[in-house]
Each structure stands twice: as C-alpha cells, then as structure tokens.
Design a protein around this motif. Structure first.
Motif, mmCIF file in Angstrom:
data_model
loop_
_atom_site.group_PDB
_atom_site.id
_atom_site.type_symbol
_atom_site.label_atom_id
_atom_site.label_comp_id
_atom_site.label_asym_id
_atom_site.label_seq_id
_atom_site.Cartn_x
_atom_site.Cartn_y
_atom_site.Cartn_z
ATOM 1 N N GLU A 1 18.370 -0.993 -0.251
ATOM 2 C CA GLU A 1 18.736 0.275 0.390
ATOM 3 C C GLU A 1 19.893 0.106 1.363
ATOM 4 O OE1 GLU A 1 15.251 1.931 2.193
ATOM 5 O OE2 GLU A 1 14.084 1.793 0.353
ATOM 6 N N LYS A 2 20.215 -1.146 1.689
ATOM 7 C CA LYS A 2 21.233 -1.416 2.696
ATOM 8 C C LYS A 2 22.317 -2.321 2.109
ATOM 9 C CE LYS A 2 21.457 -3.926 6.967
ATOM 10 N NZ LYS A 2 20.729 -4.648 7.975
ATOM 11 N N ASP A 3 23.582 -1.997 2.388
ATOM 12 C CA ASP A 3 24.691 -2.828 1.929
ATOM 13 C C ASP A 3 24.604 -4.228 2.511
ATOM 14 O OD1 ASP A 3 25.662 -0.618 0.666
ATOM 15 O OD2 ASP A 3 27.343 -0.293 2.013
#
Length: 101
Positions: free
Chosen positions: A75-77
């Motif tokens: 969900e997070k880069d």
C-alpha cells in the motif's frame, strides 16, 4: 488488494515449484516456451512483452534515486536502491524491479 505476498510465489519460484512437483512445463507459445527453457537451464527468470499490444515504451535501466516501487499487495511506495535493474513504462509512476540483488 489485501493479498499476502508470502502466500503466493513470484513467477520463477512458482515455475520451479511446478517442475519439482512433476507437473511439467506448459506450452504457451514459442516465445514464452523459449523463455521457460532459458529459465530452466540457467535458473534465471525471463519475461517477454508483446510490444505490439502496448501503447507505451518500456525502458530498462538502473534505478535512479527518485524511483519508487509498489510491492505486490503493498500500500506504500518503496524507494529503490540505485543498483537495482528496473523496467518502467513511459506513463507509469512506478517501476518493476527486474533483478532484486
């Protein structure tokens, strides 16, 4: 996506697991079959893209300091280390890591 990345193998792991279980190598098409043969012989992941079906250019290069990667199920880069080989399409915000070493 809420997918557990530990539950699903990456393509090369899934391929070798299939072979180890005696399920054989499926015939897809000549290009994919060649890539599978090279993967088996050299224990090296191979992939191919049908550039005729893509409206974007694909660039393969070493990651740059500002490149990001969104992991499968993530969900997070994540920021890529500069020595990673990566591929990116011209309009994509994220890269795909090709060699994670």
């Amino acid at each position: 996506m809420n997918i557990n990345p530990n539950k699903y193998f990456c393509s090369i792991e899934a391929f070798f697991t299939r072979i180890a279980k005696g399920k054989g190598v499926p015939h897809i098409n000549p290009v994919v079959d060649l890539g599978n043969a090279i993967s088996l012989k050299y224990t090296l992941p191979m992939g191919a893209h049908d550039l005729g079906k893509s409206s974007e250019d694909i660039c393969i290069r070493l990651a740059r300091p500002d490149d990001t990667f969104l992991a499968f199920g993530g969900e997070k880069d994540e920021t890529l280390m500069c020595h990673k080989v990566t591929q990116k399409t011209t309009d994509s915000r994220h890269n795909s890591v090709m060699i994670d070493a």
